[in-house]
Design an enzyme around this catalytic site. Structure first.
Site, PDB file in Angstrom:
ATOM      1  CB  SER A 261      -0.982  -0.038   1.172  1.00  0.00           C
ATOM      2  OG  SER A 261      -1.982   0.924   1.014  1.00  0.00           O
TER       3      SER A 261
ATOM      4  CG  ASP B  84      -7.172  -2.047  -3.660  1.00  0.00           C
ATOM      5  OD1 ASP B  84      -7.561  -0.957  -3.178  1.00  0.00           O
ATOM      6  OD2 ASP B  84      -6.000  -2.435  -3.566  1.00  0.00           O
TER       7      ASP B  84
ATOM      8  CG  HIS C  49      -6.026  -1.821  -0.048  1.00  0.00           C
ATOM      9  ND1 HIS C  49      -5.158  -1.457  -1.050  1.00  0.00           N
ATOM     10  CD2 HIS C  49      -5.475  -1.402   1.109  1.00  0.00           C
ATOM     11  CE1 HIS C  49      -4.124  -0.840  -0.517  1.00  0.00           C
ATOM     12  NE2 HIS C  49      -4.285  -0.791   0.790  1.00  0.00           N
TER      13      HIS C  49
END
Length: 171
Positions: free
Chosen positions: A13, A108, A138
């Site tokens: 991320s 996501d 995610h």
């Protein structure tokens, strides 16, 4: 004891953002020479109007409103977000970067920018392997204890990175 010919960067991320920026910076500023990069659903652009930001705006682990909050805190000055140092997708040149393994979660908000980054890397001639978290959101990387699909995806990514480093994953 570090082998300078087998250095990789990676992140998940926001950490994927930092890893992608590191590869560009290392290429442009004399090293270190990186053998590979592992980008796990990386944040690579500040454009929150991509299709996946609309499709997965609410109801999952990461929401579009969360990304707005994160960007406002990470880089409050919107104009600076367009720099490759914040949004590596916006770099003018991706040639000469190390091979990449990019893990993309199907559900996501970042999926569209991840797919665009893969395309940009491939257009620049960077060997790029995509590993999917099928039908997962995610944050799935941290769900390996409870989800076989995540374990399989992580294993695929480890095999990809190991191949670039000339090693064999254990376990």
């Amino acid at each position: 004891g570090l082998d300078p010919n087998r250095i990789a960067v990676g992140g998940d991320s926001a950490g994927g953002n930092l890893a992608a920026v590191c590869t560009l910076d290392a290429r442009d500023n004399g090293g270190p020479d990186l053998s590979a990069q592992l980008l796990v659903y990386p944040v690579v652009d500040d454009d929150l109007d991509r299709p996946s930001y609309r499709s997965f705006a609410e109801g999952l682990l990461l929401e579009t409103a969360d990304m707005t909050w994160f960007w406002n805190h990470y880089c409050p000055e919107a104009a600076l977000r367009r720099s490759w140092r914040c949004s590596p997708l916006r770099a003018t040149n991706h040639e000469g970067l190390p091979p990449a393994v990019v893990m993309i979660a199907d559900l996501d908000p970042l999926r569209s920018e991840n797919e665009a980054y893969v395309e940009r890397l491939r257009e620049a001639g960077v060997t790029t392997e995509v590993v999917r978290f099928p039908d997962l959101p995610h944050g799935s990387f941290g769900m390996s204890d409870n989800c076989g699909a995540v374990r399989i995806a992580i294993r695929e990514a480890c095999l990809g990175i190991a191949g670039h480093l000339g090693t064999t994953p254990t376990g």
